[in-house]
Design a protein around this motif. Structure first.
Motif, PDB file in Angstrom:
ATOM      1  N   SER A  60      31.498  24.564  36.229  1.00 35.22           N
ATOM      2  CA  SER A  60      32.719  23.754  36.199  1.00 35.22           C
ATOM      3  C   SER A  60      33.678  24.148  37.322  1.00 35.22           C
ATOM      4  N   LEU A  61      33.825  25.458  37.544  1.00 37.35           N
ATOM      5  CA  LEU A  61      34.703  25.947  38.603  1.00 37.35           C
ATOM      6  C   LEU A  61      34.246  25.426  39.963  1.00 37.35           C
ATOM      7  N   ARG A  62      32.933  25.446  40.180  1.00 36.27           N
ATOM      8  CA  ARG A  62      32.387  24.976  41.461  1.00 36.27           C
ATOM      9  C   ARG A  62      32.721  23.505  41.685  1.00 36.27           C
ATOM     10  N   GLN A  63      32.576  22.709  40.648  1.00 39.42           N
ATOM     11  CA  GLN A  63      32.853  21.281  40.784  1.00 39.42           C
ATOM     12  C   GLN A  63      34.333  21.024  41.062  1.00 39.42           C
ATOM     13  N   GLN A  64      35.207  21.723  40.353  1.00 43.56           N
ATOM     14  CA  GLN A  64      36.642  21.489  40.522  1.00 43.56           C
ATOM     15  C   GLN A  64      37.167  21.999  41.860  1.00 43.56           C
ATOM     16  N   LEU A  65      36.540  23.047  42.394  1.00 43.63           N
ATOM     17  CA  LEU A  65      37.015  23.640  43.651  1.00 43.63           C
ATOM     18  C   LEU A  65      36.227  23.174  44.867  1.00 43.63           C
ATOM     19  N   ARG A  66      35.338  22.231  44.663  1.00 40.39           N
ATOM     20  CA  ARG A  66      34.490  21.763  45.762  1.00 40.39           C
ATOM     21  C   ARG A  66      35.334  21.340  46.962  1.00 40.39           C
ATOM     22  N   GLY A  67      34.966  21.847  48.130  1.00 42.14           N
ATOM     23  CA  GLY A  67      35.686  21.524  49.352  1.00 42.14           C
ATOM     24  C   GLY A  67      36.882  22.417  49.620  1.00 42.14           C
ATOM     25  N   ARG A  68      37.219  23.289  48.669  1.00 43.97           N
ATOM     26  CA  ARG A  68      38.373  24.179  48.853  1.00 43.97           C
ATOM     27  C   ARG A  68      37.983  25.642  48.775  1.00 43.97           C
ATOM     28  N   ILE A  69      37.203  26.013  47.756  1.00 47.73           N
ATOM     29  CA  ILE A  69      36.735  27.397  47.607  1.00 47.73           C
ATOM     30  C   ILE A  69      35.250  27.339  47.266  1.00 47.73           C
ATOM     31  N   GLU A  70      34.442  28.092  47.976  1.00 52.94           N
ATOM     32  CA  GLU A  70      33.018  28.170  47.660  1.00 52.94           C
ATOM     33  C   GLU A  70      32.837  29.011  46.398  1.00 52.94           C
ATOM     34  N   VAL A  71      32.031  28.526  45.467  1.00 48.64           N
ATOM     35  CA  VAL A  71      31.807  29.228  44.198  1.00 48.64           C
ATOM     36  C   VAL A  71      30.320  29.527  44.054  1.00 48.64           C
ATOM     37  N   ILE A  72      30.009  30.810  43.888  1.00 45.89           N
ATOM     38  CA  ILE A  72      28.640  31.305  43.867  1.00 45.89           C
ATOM     39  C   ILE A  72      28.419  32.091  42.583  1.00 45.89           C
ATOM     40  N   GLU A  73      27.226  32.006  42.047  1.00 43.70           N
ATOM     41  CA  GLU A  73      26.857  32.799  40.869  1.00 43.70           C
ATOM     42  C   GLU A  73      25.768  33.794  41.266  1.00 43.70           C
ATOM     43  N   LEU A  74      26.003  35.060  40.990  1.00 46.88           N
ATOM     44  CA  LEU A  74      25.011  36.113  41.197  1.00 46.88           C
ATOM     45  C   LEU A  74      24.356  36.389  39.855  1.00 46.88           C
ATOM     46  N   VAL A  75      23.027  36.263  39.795  1.00 48.04           N
ATOM     47  CA  VAL A  75      22.289  36.336  38.524  1.00 48.04           C
ATOM     48  C   VAL A  75      21.337  37.524  38.553  1.00 48.04           C
ATOM     49  N   PRO A  76      21.781  38.711  38.143  1.00 53.15           N
ATOM     50  CA  PRO A  76      20.887  39.872  38.182  1.00 53.15           C
ATOM     51  C   PRO A  76      19.873  39.863  37.036  1.00 53.15           C
TER      52      PRO A  76
END
Length: 247
Positions: free
Chosen positions: A164-180
């Protein structure tokens, strides 16, 4: 996400994945600030490394997050990357009524902590060049370890929240998930010496290869976590649950 030239805040930077990421990003000429509750551990992380600093932070305390945010933005106004890594993992027995202190602490640290810190910094990051937020989830977000039910649930929630964060911030802040996957760290007793778990150094080196890719993948998944990450999509979720928890 740019692999170099950033000012990066990493929570849970006093040990484990947080410390290892801090060192690897610092090696790539990033300025790195590590945060956590134990100043002695944070001091060990930054020792001998010019361009690294630490600030004490309790992600479970909203008032502390507010004070911390004011301080870090004053001392490091060029902050442009947040890595939400701090977390705890505790075993729980769900078969009888119990004290919920462990479950509640896990939710506050693993879920509310990243939500609150992201909220405190998002306006600043939206104005920063090449800004990114990295949320650390787990392979257990996709197949739960039933002995640590609240931990697994918080990581599933972090995955969903990150989408959800990635969709809302698209074009403004890159949102990445690290999955260990399961890593040899001190997260739980005996984990650092468990030969069935991935070595921390091997994990971080493989993860950094993915962080350096352009464009950076929205999910940083090393090969070893694929068994859990793709279990449901590949129609083997029940088998994965059985295999993971047979251990």
């Amino acid at each position: 996400m740019n692999a170099t030239g950033n000012t990066i805040l990493i929570t849970g930077g006093g040990s484990g994945i947080g410390r290892a990421l801090a060192h690897r990003f610092h090696d790539l000429s990033n300025r790195v600030i590590v945060a956590g509750r134990r100043p002695e551990a944070l001091d060990e992380t930054v020792a001998g490394r010019k361009g690294m600093a630490f600030l004490v932070l309790d992600v479970g305390d909203p008032a502390n997050i507010a004070a911390f945010t004011a301080r870090i933005l004053t001392e490091h106004p060029d902050l442009n990357v947040l890595i939400n890594n701090a977390g705890i993992m505790r075993a729980e027995d769900l078969t009888a009524e119990r004290d919920l202190a462990d479950a509640e602490a896990t939710i506050v640290t693993n879920l509310l902590g990243p939500i609150r810190l992201t909220n405190a910094l998002v306006s600043h990051l939206a104005r920063a060049p090449d800004a990114a937020i990295v949320n650390v989830s787990s392979g257990l977000a996709f197949v739960p370890l039933t002995s640590t039910p609240t931990y697994s649930a918080t990581k599933a929630a972090i995955h969903s929240y990150t989408v959800s964060l990635r969709q809302q911030l698209r074009g403004r802040i890159e949102v990445i998930e690290l999955v260990p996957p399961a890593i040899q760290t001190g997260l739980t007793p005996g984990q650092a010496n468990n030969s069935d778990y991935m070595q921390l150094g091997v994990f971080v080196e493989e993860a950094m290869v993915l962080f350096k890719q352009q464009p950076t993948p929205v999910e940083i998944c090393v090969d070893r976590v694929g068994f859990l990450r793709h279990a449901e999509a590949e129609g083997r979720f029940d088998r994965a649950v059985a295999m993971l928890n047979a251990r």
